[in-house]
Design a protein around this motif. Structure first.
Motif, mmCIF file in Angstrom:
data_model
loop_
_atom_site.group_PDB
_atom_site.id
_atom_site.type_symbol
_atom_site.label_atom_id
_atom_site.label_comp_id
_atom_site.label_asym_id
_atom_site.label_seq_id
_atom_site.Cartn_x
_atom_site.Cartn_y
_atom_site.Cartn_z
ATOM 1 N N SER A 51 -40.252 126.671 8.324
ATOM 2 C CA SER A 51 -40.896 127.353 9.444
ATOM 3 C C SER A 51 -40.008 127.260 10.672
ATOM 4 O O SER A 51 -39.211 126.329 10.821
ATOM 5 C CB SER A 51 -42.262 126.729 9.727
ATOM 6 O OG SER A 51 -43.112 126.823 8.602
ATOM 7 N N THR A 52 -40.171 128.225 11.562
ATOM 8 C CA THR A 52 -39.449 128.231 12.828
ATOM 9 C C THR A 52 -40.444 127.938 13.945
ATOM 10 O O THR A 52 -41.456 128.624 14.076
ATOM 11 C CB THR A 52 -38.768 129.582 13.077
ATOM 12 O OG1 THR A 52 -37.847 129.853 12.022
ATOM 13 C CG2 THR A 52 -38.025 129.575 14.405
ATOM 14 N N SER A 102 -43.824 131.553 10.151
ATOM 15 C CA SER A 102 -43.881 130.937 8.826
ATOM 16 C C SER A 102 -44.410 131.947 7.824
ATOM 17 O O SER A 102 -45.290 132.756 8.149
ATOM 18 C CB SER A 102 -44.796 129.709 8.853
ATOM 19 O OG SER A 102 -44.990 129.186 7.560
ATOM 20 N N GLN A 131 -41.073 127.739 17.927
ATOM 21 C CA GLN A 131 -40.531 128.199 19.206
ATOM 22 C C GLN A 131 -41.142 127.380 20.338
ATOM 23 O O GLN A 131 -42.366 127.246 20.432
ATOM 24 C CB GLN A 131 -40.827 129.686 19.401
ATOM 25 C CG GLN A 131 -40.186 130.561 18.334
ATOM 26 C CD GLN A 131 -40.493 132.031 18.521
ATOM 27 O OE1 GLN A 131 -41.197 132.419 19.446
ATOM 28 N NE2 GLN A 131 -39.968 132.872 17.634
#
Length: 306
Positions: free
Chosen positions: A288-289, A276, A291
């Motif tokens: 944001s990503t 982010s 995982q």
């Protein structure tokens, strides 16, 4: 800008010969120079008790400027802004870190409490530049971090050892940023994304003849996926198990250890890493990503020393 692709040629020299230099998105070499001092002072009250203070400066460098420029090239060109203009203003991020700690041994158990503080300068932040009239990553931020750690380890008896680690960490920007010509962010004092406040680890090692059994727990408290602290990610606990066997001499080795390690025994579903922008609000169009963490895993190994 490349004028070749895999269907025309994958040869390096051919690709270079057929490429054209993008004068808008190219930069000259830039050399960074900074002092990185460190100092350690310790005092031993006895062979089992000591205190210490440790200072060091570390550095970092983010590579977000080029992809930001490349993906928004048309906007920068329209503002007559070259990548070189922004590149010239980049600085190294530096962090001055101070640890104050103590160590003591009581009945074979080592106790190590530590207090720490970090002063961060030139932290990269996505800012609005009134002169250029564009947003881009720049090293203009200041952040402050502080916290504490506690580690305790030792033998409970001849065949049983333990380890315990606890930590608290507060890490936040000390300022707000201009996000457009008419607005600014309200993020001062918010915990930065992907920075848990609390973490813990505990492990026991049981020795039975040539076998060692080590179950362990890893805890990570809730975190935020954005600097506005609106996207809260749940805490999680992982359970691991390590089993090792010290075998007789094998294939001429001086030492042989067979090991089986099982991670995330309960197959916990959790978020491992959050990618982010540190100071960009989701309301400004960023995302944001998240995982996913690794599921249950089993690893077998053999270590032979000659």
């Amino acid at each position: 800008t490349s004028n070749t692709n895999s269907s025309t040629s994958s040869d390096y020299d051919t690709a270079i010969a057929n490429s054209a230099l993008d004068l808008w998105a190219s930069v000259d070499t830039k050399t960074f120079k900074t002092f990185l001092p460190s100092l350690y002072l310790g005092y031993n009250f006895s062979s089992e008790d000591a205190i210490y203070i440790d200072y060091s400066r570390s550095y970092g460098f983010d590579v977000n400027l080029f992809p930001t420029y490349s993906s928004n090239r048309a906007s920068f060109v329209a503002k007559n802004v070259k990548l070189q203009d922004l590149w010239d203003d980049l600085e190294l991020e530096t962090s001055d870190n101070i640890d104050l700690g103590a160590k003591t041994v009581i009945g074979g158990v080592t106790i190590n409490p530590t207090l720490f503080v970090s002063f961060v300068k030139n932290k990269q932040a996505n800012i609005y530049d009134a002169f250029y009239g564009v947003n881009y990553p720049a090293n203009v931020g200041e952040a402050f971090g502080y916290g504490s750690e506690l580690s305790v380890s030792g033998a409970l008896r001849d065949d049983l050892e333990f380890l315990l680690g606890l930590s608290y960490n507060k890490y936040a920007f000390t300022q707000n940023f201009q996000s457009s010509s008419t607005a600014s962010t309200d993020i001062k004092g918010n915990q930065l994304p992907d920075a848990p406040e609390f973490m813990a680890k505990a492990a026991l090692s049981y020795y039975l003849n040539k076998w060692t059994f080590t179950p362990s727990l890893r805890y990570t408290s809730s975190r935020y996926g954005d600097v506005a602290n609106t996207q809260k990610i749940d805490a999680f606990t992982l359970v691991d198990l390590d089993i090792s066997y010290k075998a007789p001499l094998f294939l001429g080795s001086k030492s042989t250890i067979f090991r089986a390690t099982a991670t995330n025994l309960t197959n916990e579903k959790y978020i491992s890493t959050i990618v982010s922008a540190d100071n960009v609000l989701a309301a400004d169009g960023t995302s944001s990503t998240y995982q996913t963490g690794a599921p249950f895993g089993l690893f077998l190994s053999a270590t032979l020393k000659y």
